[in-house]
Design a protein around this motif. Structure first.
Motif, mmCIF file in Angstrom:
data_model
loop_
_atom_site.group_PDB
_atom_site.id
_atom_site.type_symbol
_atom_site.label_atom_id
_atom_site.label_comp_id
_atom_site.label_asym_id
_atom_site.label_seq_id
_atom_site.Cartn_x
_atom_site.Cartn_y
_atom_site.Cartn_z
ATOM 1 N N VAL A 108 -4.870 -3.375 11.304
ATOM 2 C CA VAL A 108 -4.581 -3.927 9.977
ATOM 3 C C VAL A 108 -4.993 -5.397 9.926
ATOM 4 C CG1 VAL A 108 -2.726 -4.494 8.349
ATOM 5 C CG2 VAL A 108 -2.760 -2.254 9.463
ATOM 6 N N GLN A 109 -4.700 -6.147 10.973
ATOM 7 C CA GLN A 109 -5.096 -7.555 11.016
ATOM 8 C C GLN A 109 -6.613 -7.698 11.052
ATOM 9 O OE1 GLN A 109 -2.943 -9.219 14.326
ATOM 10 N NE2 GLN A 109 -1.034 -9.315 13.177
ATOM 11 N N ALA A 129 -2.247 -2.051 3.648
ATOM 12 C CA ALA A 129 -1.029 -2.840 3.824
ATOM 13 C C ALA A 129 0.192 -2.093 3.302
ATOM 14 C CB ALA A 129 -1.178 -4.193 3.124
ATOM 15 N N THR A 130 0.030 -1.391 2.196
ATOM 16 C CA THR A 130 1.132 -0.602 1.636
ATOM 17 C C THR A 130 1.516 0.528 2.580
ATOM 18 O OG1 THR A 130 0.443 -1.143 -0.614
ATOM 19 C CG2 THR A 130 1.857 0.781 -0.352
ATOM 20 N N LYS A 139 3.577 1.406 13.188
ATOM 21 C CA LYS A 139 3.243 -0.010 12.982
ATOM 22 C C LYS A 139 2.707 -0.631 14.265
ATOM 23 C CE LYS A 139 6.135 -1.133 9.083
ATOM 24 N NZ LYS A 139 7.250 -1.893 8.535
ATOM 25 N N TYR A 188 0.966 0.607 5.774
ATOM 26 C CA TYR A 188 1.534 -0.038 6.961
ATOM 27 C C TYR A 188 3.003 -0.384 6.723
ATOM 28 C CZ TYR A 188 2.241 -3.462 10.683
ATOM 29 O OH TYR A 188 2.730 -4.162 11.760
ATOM 30 N N ASP A 189 3.300 -0.945 5.565
ATOM 31 C CA ASP A 189 4.681 -1.312 5.250
ATOM 32 C C ASP A 189 5.600 -0.089 5.227
ATOM 33 O OD1 ASP A 189 4.062 -3.995 5.076
ATOM 34 O OD2 ASP A 189 3.925 -4.012 2.882
ATOM 35 N N ALA A 190 5.072 1.052 4.817
ATOM 36 C CA ALA A 190 5.870 2.271 4.730
ATOM 37 C C ALA A 190 5.969 3.018 6.059
ATOM 38 C CB ALA A 190 5.275 3.205 3.674
ATOM 39 N N GLU A 207 -4.120 -0.975 -0.076
ATOM 40 C CA GLU A 207 -3.631 0.365 0.234
ATOM 41 C C GLU A 207 -3.240 0.475 1.706
ATOM 42 O OE1 GLU A 207 -6.994 2.619 -1.101
ATOM 43 O OE2 GLU A 207 -6.470 2.402 -3.201
ATOM 44 N N GLN A 255 -8.057 -7.119 7.603
ATOM 45 C CA GLN A 255 -7.890 -8.296 6.763
ATOM 46 C C GLN A 255 -8.935 -9.358 7.106
ATOM 47 O OE1 GLN A 255 -4.346 -10.655 7.357
ATOM 48 N NE2 GLN A 255 -4.398 -11.382 5.244
ATOM 49 N N SER A 274 -0.991 -2.222 13.992
ATOM 50 C CA SER A 274 -0.910 -3.663 13.760
ATOM 51 C C SER A 274 -2.242 -4.389 13.971
ATOM 52 C CB SER A 274 0.161 -4.272 14.656
ATOM 53 O OG SER A 274 0.227 -5.660 14.459
ATOM 54 N N ASP A 310 6.651 3.970 10.078
ATOM 55 C CA ASP A 310 7.766 3.726 10.993
ATOM 56 C C ASP A 310 7.319 2.736 12.074
ATOM 57 O OD1 ASP A 310 6.490 5.086 13.179
ATOM 58 O OD2 ASP A 310 7.330 6.995 12.521
#
Length: 95
Positions: A37-38, A19-20, A30, A22-24, A17, A41, A34, A26
Motif C-alpha cells: 500500500v505504501q 486504502a479503503t 494489514k 486496507y482500512d477494512a 480504493e 502511494q 502494508s 483485519d
C-alpha cells in the motif's frame, strides 16, 4: 483529456480504493499489505511528478489494464495482486 491524465486519474481512484480496502482489512491482512500500500502511494506520487517533467505515451491498452486491476481491488483474495499489478503498470512510465 490525454491518456496520461486518464491514467493518473484512474491511479488516484485505485489508490483510494486500495486504502479503503486496507482500512477494512483485519490486522493479519494489514500486515501483509502494508508495504504494498505504501509503495502504491509512492508510485502514484512519482507518476504525478514525472508527468510534470516529461510527456509519456499511455495507450488505450494501458487504460484497459488499469480498469481491470481496479476491478480486482474489491475482491479481498485478489487485492495483493491488484496492488502489485497497479504498481507494475504505473512504474513502467517512470523509467
Amino acid at each position: 483529456m490525454s491518456n496520461l491524465d486518464k491514467l493518473i486519474e484512474q491511479s488516484k481512484k485505485a489508490y483510494v480504493e486500495i486504502a479503503t480496502a486496507y482500512d477494512a482489512a483485519d490486522i493479519n491482512q494489514k500486515m501483509v499489505l502494508s508495504d504494498s500500500v505504501q509503495k502504491a502511494q509512492s508510485t502514484l506520487v512519482a507518476l504525478q511528478t514525472a508527468n510534470l517533467a516529461q510527456s509519456m505515451t499511455v495507450t488505450d491498452a494501458d487504460l484497459a489494464e488499469m480498469s481491470m486491476l481496479r476491478a480486482k481491488i474489491n475482491n479481498a483474495a485478489e487485492l495483493q495482486s491488484a496492488i502489485t499489478g497497479i504498481i507494475g503498470l504505473v512504474s513502467k512510465f517512470l523509467l
